[in-house]
Write an enzyme that holds these catalytic residues in place. Structure first.
Site, mmCIF file in Angstrom:
data_model
loop_
_atom_site.group_PDB
_atom_site.id
_atom_site.type_symbol
_atom_site.label_atom_id
_atom_site.label_comp_id
_atom_site.label_asym_id
_atom_site.label_seq_id
_atom_site.Cartn_x
_atom_site.Cartn_y
_atom_site.Cartn_z
ATOM 1 N N CYS A 84 0.829 -1.203 0.000
ATOM 2 C CA CYS A 84 0.000 0.000 0.000
ATOM 3 C C CYS A 84 0.862 1.251 0.000
ATOM 4 O O CYS A 84 2.072 1.181 0.170
ATOM 5 C CB CYS A 84 -0.876 0.040 1.246
ATOM 6 S SG CYS A 84 -1.919 -1.404 1.438
ATOM 7 N N TYR A 122 12.386 -2.750 -7.624
ATOM 8 C CA TYR A 122 11.203 -2.617 -8.469
ATOM 9 C C TYR A 122 10.143 -1.645 -7.965
ATOM 10 O O TYR A 122 9.618 -0.853 -8.732
ATOM 11 C CB TYR A 122 10.550 -3.993 -8.619
ATOM 12 C CG TYR A 122 9.174 -3.978 -9.265
ATOM 13 C CD1 TYR A 122 9.027 -3.883 -10.640
ATOM 14 C CD2 TYR A 122 8.018 -4.047 -8.483
ATOM 15 C CE1 TYR A 122 7.765 -3.845 -11.222
ATOM 16 C CE2 TYR A 122 6.750 -4.015 -9.063
ATOM 17 C CZ TYR A 122 6.633 -3.928 -10.428
ATOM 18 O OH TYR A 122 5.387 -3.892 -11.006
ATOM 19 N N ASN A 161 0.761 0.119 5.893
ATOM 20 C CA ASN A 161 1.381 -0.553 4.760
ATOM 21 C C ASN A 161 2.189 -1.686 5.369
ATOM 22 O O ASN A 161 2.953 -1.451 6.296
ATOM 23 C CB ASN A 161 2.283 0.454 4.027
ATOM 24 C CG ASN A 161 3.215 -0.186 3.015
ATOM 25 O OD1 ASN A 161 4.307 0.298 2.794
ATOM 26 N ND2 ASN A 161 2.799 -1.266 2.388
ATOM 27 N N GLY A 162 1.992 -2.901 4.876
ATOM 28 C CA GLY A 162 2.808 -4.001 5.380
ATOM 29 C C GLY A 162 1.982 -5.188 5.821
ATOM 30 O O GLY A 162 0.795 -5.292 5.515
ATOM 31 N N GLY A 184 -0.717 0.884 -5.205
ATOM 32 C CA GLY A 184 -1.990 0.211 -4.980
ATOM 33 C C GLY A 184 -3.067 0.858 -5.810
ATOM 34 O O GLY A 184 -3.189 2.082 -5.803
ATOM 35 N N CYS A 200 7.389 -13.441 0.066
ATOM 36 C CA CYS A 200 7.486 -12.314 1.008
ATOM 37 C C CYS A 200 6.356 -12.428 2.023
ATOM 38 O O CYS A 200 5.210 -12.651 1.650
ATOM 39 C CB CYS A 200 7.370 -10.985 0.270
ATOM 40 S SG CYS A 200 7.371 -9.583 1.411
HETATM 41 S S1 SF4 Z 1 11.100 -10.572 1.424
HETATM 42 FE FE1 SF4 Z 1 11.624 -9.404 -0.434
HETATM 43 S S2 SF4 Z 1 9.785 -8.267 -0.948
HETATM 44 FE FE2 SF4 Z 1 9.556 -8.963 1.165
HETATM 45 S S3 SF4 Z 1 10.322 -7.275 2.437
HETATM 46 FE FE3 SF4 Z 1 12.049 -8.658 2.098
HETATM 47 S S4 SF4 Z 1 13.053 -7.861 0.249
HETATM 48 FE FE4 SF4 Z 1 11.019 -6.930 0.351
#
Ligand code: SF4
Length: 466
Positions: free
Chosen positions: A9, A253, A109-110, A35, A393
């Site tokens: 987000c 990215y 966010n998260g 988002g 992730c």
């Molecule tokens: S696992 Fe990858 S996408 Fe997730 S917070 Fe860590 S670096 Fe970022």
């Protein structure tokens, strides 16, 4: 709780600006890339908070809110992308809660890795949840706190949250913001020349409202902004603070190229990763082409370091949403074709190096290589400016179902074959660490470097919910 919300987000908040709501609107608008399913804005005006939200882009979700945008001493905006498939308004943020601290608007966010445990414990103790948002967990923790002041209640509640998060909370008395103890999810602090203190997921939002970037919010920091001034309070003692682990995928990215990550330009980081990739995995070719837009800096870096011309071999229809954050696989498949086309004059009869910033599911790569071949490319050599994405992730980015991760399920040779490239190579993890500046402390868990915050569902041997 394998189907729980899991999201990436964008947040923008402002306190003490004469046009707070309008600032939040434009700030949130500039975070649209984070988002696109829903957008919302909370406005503090004459002692009360109202929340307005809708489905779609900021301009669609909030288009009837012109009256609201004239108001406000403080405001909080949010754009959301969910990975649950439940694109419904009930999940849009900010959430408005009536609490003993007065009305609170929360946006985050998260993803909390201990959300299930916290939710079960709170429910056992009598909390009634309206939805599945992590914001609601924090609201219930605040409600249960024995502290009489919101700032103290936050200091008591925040250490209970594990995972990657950036929270913002708007109350009558002030604007509060906190970043997780590892600094996984981004949050920056800024100041407007017209007065007003601002918080945003990325610096590009500060630029849009012509505010000055002051600094990134520190890991484990609670910031309390009131008319009387700003308080900076750590919610984890310095000697117990874990190692910094900022999300590397933001740099690779997610962040807009004009954003700064801890003072480093996302564009320049990506160009450096492209240079390093060229040194690690050279190949004879006639032209370097990047996948627009996020891979263009890496492609430029690759071209500079290899002395092969860079050109725009792919063009993008700018009116289609980003492929990666389309919520369903079907959506992703069709949007690649709608979104990108090859420039025949650039690639026909050429040996093409196609640079992409990452390869997660492989869908996009396959379609792009097919487009280039149909446009006459003689060879297509795929180069990925980040390491193989092998692990889901758990901290808030939807790259999440392990079975969908191409580099996890296929060997390099099988993956090359599957995407239809003549050769395929990735940046090494060492190359990524060096390009980012390893000393700053990055999370690279999805590139196989280990999770900075333990994920309870993995430890119990349960399938990942994400
Ligand atoms: S696992 Fe990858 S996408 Fe997730 S917070 Fe860590 S670096 Fe970022």
């Amino acid at each position: 709780m394998w189907g729980e919300l899991h999201e990436e987000c964008g947040i923008f908040a402002v306190w003490g600006h004469p046009k707070a709501a309008l600032q939040a609107y434009w700030g949130t608008f500039s975070l649209q890339h984070r988002g696109q399913e829903s957008a919302g804005i909370a406005v503090l005006s004459r002692g009360d908070i109202s929340v307005h939200k809708g489905m779609g882009l900021v301009t669609e979700a909030l288009r009837t809110e012109e009256e609201i945008l004239r108001e406000g001493e403080a405001a909080l905006g949010h754009v959301r992308y969910s990975t649950t498939g439940e694109s419904s308004l009930v999940n849009a943020q900010p959430l408005l809660m009536r609490t003993r601290f007065g009305p609170l608007a929360l946006a985050h966010n998260g993803n909390l890795v201990n959300a299930t445990e916290l939710r079960e414990k709170l429910a056992d103790e009598g909390s009634i949840f309206q939805g599945t948002s992590d914001s609601e967990i924090l609201a219930h923790l605040l409600a249960k706190s024995s502290q009489s002041r919101l700032e103290e209640a936050l200091l008591e509640s925040l250490p209970k949250l594990q995972g990657g998060f950036a929270f913002t909370i708007l109350s009558r008395e002030g604007l509060y913001a906190a970043r997780d103890a590892h600094g996984i999810r981004p949050l920056v602090l800024g100041r407007s020349p017209d007065g007003g203190t601002m918080l945003a997921s990325e610096t590009c939002a500060l630029d849009t409202v012509q505010a000055e970037w002051l600094r990134d919010v520190e890991p484990a920091e609670l910031i309390c902004i009131r008319d009387q001034g700003v308080n900076f309070r750590p919610f984890v003692a310095a000697d117990q603070r874990p190692k910094r682990a900022v999300c590397a995928f933001e740099a690779v990215y997610f962040a807009r190229p004009d954003s700064q990550l801890d003072g480093q330009s996302a564009h320049l980081i990506r160009r450096q990763l492209g240079r390093r990739l060229a040194q690690e995995s050279p190949v004879a070719a006639d032209v370097v082409v990047g996948v627009p837009d996020s891979s263009l800096p890496a492609a430029m870096g690759y071209a500079q370091a290899s002395d092969i011309p860079f050109d725009f071999g792919l063009v993008k229809n700018r009116y289609i949403a980003r492929t990666f954050i389309s919520p369903t696989q079907t959506g992703r498949e069709s949007s690649v074709q709608l979104k990108l086309s090859a420039v025949r004059e650039v690639v026909a009869g050429k040996r093409v190096i196609l640079v992409d910033d990452s390869l997660v599911r492989g869908t996009t790569s396959r379609r792009l290589i097919s487009l280039l071949r149909k446009a006459g490319a003689k060879e297509v050599h795929m180069r990925i400016a980040s390491p193989p994405y092998t692990d889901p992730c758990h901290y808030g980015i939807d790259t999440s179902r392990a079975g969908e991760l191409a580099a996890r399920t296929m060997s390099l040779a099988a993956l090359r074959e599957s995407v239809g490239a003549d050769t395929l190579a990735y940046l090494t993890i060492e190359g990524l660490a060096e390009g980012l500046g390893a000393e700053k402390g990055w999370c690279m868990a999805c590139f196989g470097a280990g999770y900075p915050v333990a994920v309870p569902s993995l430890e119990k041997g349960m399938p990942s919910h994400v």
